[in-house]
Design a protein around this motif. Structure first.
Motif, short mmCIF file in Angstrom:
data_model
loop_
_atom_site.label_atom_id
_atom_site.label_comp_id
_atom_site.label_asym_id
_atom_site.label_seq_id
_atom_site.Cartn_x
_atom_site.Cartn_y
_atom_site.Cartn_z
N ARG A 193 11.94 -72.65 40.52
CA ARG A 193 12.45 -71.27 40.49
C ARG A 193 13.97 -71.23 40.65
O ARG A 193 14.60 -70.22 40.31
CB ARG A 193 11.78 -70.43 41.59
N LEU B 167 16.09 -72.48 38.89
CA LEU B 167 16.71 -72.28 37.58
C LEU B 167 16.80 -70.82 37.19
O LEU B 167 17.61 -70.44 36.33
CB LEU B 167 15.93 -73.06 36.51
N GLN B 168 15.97 -69.99 37.81
CA GLN B 168 15.97 -68.55 37.52
C GLN B 168 16.85 -67.78 38.49
O GLN B 168 17.09 -66.59 38.30
CB GLN B 168 14.53 -68.00 37.63
N GLY B 169 17.34 -68.45 39.53
CA GLY B 169 18.02 -67.77 40.62
C GLY B 169 19.52 -67.61 40.43
O GLY B 169 20.07 -67.87 39.36
N SER C 179 22.87 -70.00 38.86
CA SER C 179 23.39 -70.04 37.50
C SER C 179 24.57 -69.10 37.30
O SER C 179 25.26 -69.17 36.28
CB SER C 179 22.29 -69.68 36.50
N LEU D 280 14.73 -76.05 29.54
CA LEU D 280 15.57 -74.87 29.80
C LEU D 280 15.34 -73.80 28.74
O LEU D 280 15.33 -72.59 29.05
CB LEU D 280 17.04 -75.28 29.85
N LEU E 145 11.98 -72.07 29.30
CA LEU E 145 12.05 -71.16 30.45
C LEU E 145 12.94 -69.96 30.17
O LEU E 145 13.01 -69.04 30.99
CB LEU E 145 12.57 -71.92 31.68
N GLY E 146 13.65 -69.98 29.05
CA GLY E 146 14.52 -68.87 28.69
C GLY E 146 15.82 -68.82 29.46
O GLY E 146 16.47 -67.77 29.52
N VAL E 147 16.25 -69.96 30.04
CA VAL E 147 17.45 -69.97 30.88
C VAL E 147 18.56 -70.85 30.31
O VAL E 147 19.60 -71.00 30.95
CB VAL E 147 17.11 -70.42 32.33
N TRP E 148 18.37 -71.42 29.13
CA TRP E 148 19.40 -72.29 28.56
C TRP E 148 20.74 -71.57 28.39
O TRP E 148 21.78 -72.13 28.78
CB TRP E 148 18.91 -72.87 27.24
N ARG F 133 22.15 -69.26 30.15
CA ARG F 133 22.87 -69.05 31.42
C ARG F 133 23.34 -70.36 32.05
O ARG F 133 24.29 -70.37 32.84
CB ARG F 133 22.01 -68.26 32.40
N TRP F 134 22.69 -71.49 31.70
CA TRP F 134 23.07 -72.78 32.28
C TRP F 134 23.98 -73.61 31.38
O TRP F 134 24.59 -74.58 31.84
CB TRP F 134 21.81 -73.60 32.61
#
Length: 254
Positions: A120, A122-124, A127, A152, A155-158, A160-161
């Motif tokens: 989690r 990675l969603q927090g 980022s 990533l 998870l849909g977070v690429w 932002r990272w």
């Protein structure tokens, strides 16, 4: 001649013959497999008398080096595509490819409590912190780096990272970024942080395998090793129980 003297002579003769026939095998090994391969090389030398001379690095770079004539005799890749490609191109020996390990990707921080066991983090809010760095291997060269980007993305977070990434040539460099705390967290091979069923230091999330392409790691005997006893012996040894036990201890499937 007394029986004990005959036995001693036999040990000397057979031991001398083993040394005469002992040889070296030049091995290109995926960086994620460094620690288990070092242990396997030690066991291989003890059991066979042969010496495995190891080079570790990114599979993509090894492929390019082999194409340009590097004298490796065995490739232990981090994927299953490169060995098949080498066979198709006449640089790998047909019929010798097999999966020696199935790898696992992990998100790791050297600091305890940073990475939770569900990923989690990675969603927090980390980022959104400009100083936070995320290490991963070059996805163009290293299958574990490609798996990290796939994770990533899934998870849909690429997005932002992406601006936080520090990239290593291979998974060993990605690990070093985190180990030296030049990156707070990073995607590494589970084998780099997992020994005897537990994380060796810090905090880790073992990435579910459905989030990325399978990390099947194949071995191939290269044509430069086809007539070399030490190379043939190593390929057989990797299929044996002693090697498999070492591989399992580092978190791989076999």
């Amino acid at each position: 001649m007394r029986l004990w003297l005959r036995a001693l002579l036999a040990v000397f003769v057979y031991g001398s013959l083993a040394l005469v026939h002992a040889g070296e095998v030049s091995v290109a090994a995926a960086a994620n497999f460094t620690a288990p391969m070092q242990k396997i090389a030690q066991a291989f030398a003890q059991d066979t008398g042969h010496t495995a001379v190891l080079s570790v690095g990114a599979t993509g770079k090894f492929y390019a080096q082999i194409k340009h004539g590097a004298p490796f005799q065995v490739l232990l890749a981090a994927d299953d595509e490169t060995p098949a490609k080498l066979v198709a191109e006449g640089l790998g020996q047909a019929g010798t490819v097999f999966t020696y390990a199935t790898g696992r990707l992990a998100l790791w921080s050297k600091q305890a409590g940073v990475v939770d066991d569900q990923g989690r983090v990675l969603q927090g809010p980390l980022s959104q912190h400009p100083q936070v760095k995320l290490a991963l291997a070059d996805p163009r060269l290293a299958p574990y780096g490609a798996a990290a980007v796939q994770t990533l993305t899934q998870l849909g977070v690429w997005p932002r990272w992406q601006s936080h990434v520090v990239q290593g040539d291979n998974i060993a460099q990605a690990f070093q970024f985190v180990a030296t705390q030049n990156a707070l967290l990073g995607f590494v091979a589970l084998s780099q942080v997992w020994v005897d069923g537990r994380v060796s230091q810090g905090s880790v999330w073992v990435v579910p395998q459905q989030l990325h392409a399978p990390l099947r790691q194949d071995a191939v005997l290269l044509v430069t090793g086809k007539d070399q006893p030490a190379a043939l012996a190593l390929m057989a040894y990797l299929k044996g129980e002693r090697a498999k036990a070492i591989i399992r201890a580092y978190g791989y499937g076999v």
